[in-house]
Design an enzyme around this catalytic site. Sequence first.
Site, mmCIF file in Angstrom:
data_model
loop_
_atom_site.group_PDB
_atom_site.id
_atom_site.type_symbol
_atom_site.label_atom_id
_atom_site.label_comp_id
_atom_site.label_asym_id
_atom_site.label_seq_id
_atom_site.Cartn_x
_atom_site.Cartn_y
_atom_site.Cartn_z
ATOM 1 N N GLY A 1 35.172 40.594 45.377
ATOM 2 C CA GLY A 1 34.846 39.678 44.304
ATOM 3 C C GLY A 1 35.404 40.202 42.999
ATOM 4 O O GLY A 1 35.675 41.399 42.862
ATOM 5 N N TYR A 2 35.551 39.297 42.045
ATOM 6 C CA TYR A 2 36.140 39.641 40.750
ATOM 7 C C TYR A 2 35.089 39.483 39.656
ATOM 8 O O TYR A 2 34.564 38.393 39.454
ATOM 9 C CB TYR A 2 37.366 38.773 40.475
ATOM 10 C CG TYR A 2 38.494 39.162 41.397
ATOM 11 C CD1 TYR A 2 39.431 40.099 41.005
ATOM 12 C CD2 TYR A 2 38.577 38.652 42.687
ATOM 13 C CE1 TYR A 2 40.430 40.511 41.864
ATOM 14 C CE2 TYR A 2 39.572 39.050 43.550
ATOM 15 C CZ TYR A 2 40.496 39.987 43.134
ATOM 16 O OH TYR A 2 41.477 40.400 43.998
ATOM 17 N N ILE A 3 34.820 40.582 38.967
ATOM 18 C CA ILE A 3 33.889 40.558 37.844
ATOM 19 C C ILE A 3 34.599 40.005 36.620
ATOM 20 O O ILE A 3 34.013 39.328 35.793
ATOM 21 C CB ILE A 3 33.323 41.970 37.594
ATOM 22 C CG1 ILE A 3 32.501 42.399 38.814
ATOM 23 C CG2 ILE A 3 32.485 42.011 36.325
ATOM 24 C CD1 ILE A 3 32.069 43.842 38.787
#
Length: 160
Positions: free
Chosen positions: A28-30
């Site tokens: 996932g990408y913060i």
Amino acid sequence: MAQEIERKFMVVGEYKHLAHSVNHLVQGYIASGRRTVRVRISDDKAWLTIKGASQNGGLTRFEWEKEITLGEALELLKLAEGALIEKYRYLVNVGDHTFEVDEFLGDNSGLTIAEVELQSEAERYSRPEWLGREVTGEKRFYNSHLRAHPYSAWTEAERQ
């Protein structure tokens, strides 16, 4: 400063029988954009990665990575923007290099991309027959882009 140099390709042939390893990845990408902050889980290990803006047509960019605990990764994934990326990664040795072949799942099912990391932009590598056209630097193939614009929503022209 850590630097990642890699080339990306579509996959058009059979490679799985050549793989010496396969792992299930969830990431996932913060934060994403010119710079990205990614959390990745591979089986029972996890990493936090920060990547800088791409240079030289997407061939080179700053990369910093640190192994974190699985618990930390699960907590950080709660902050992820958009959908998570899920895929199987096959490692295939070709000559002196290892190609990472990602077979995407979920909304990106049907997309398979191979990457080879290099020590320099001019480094030579063997090109196996199962590689298709090069897509290095094409943002639609970046994992951070696929979370918001999945392969399943692409037009036929975008898939070419």
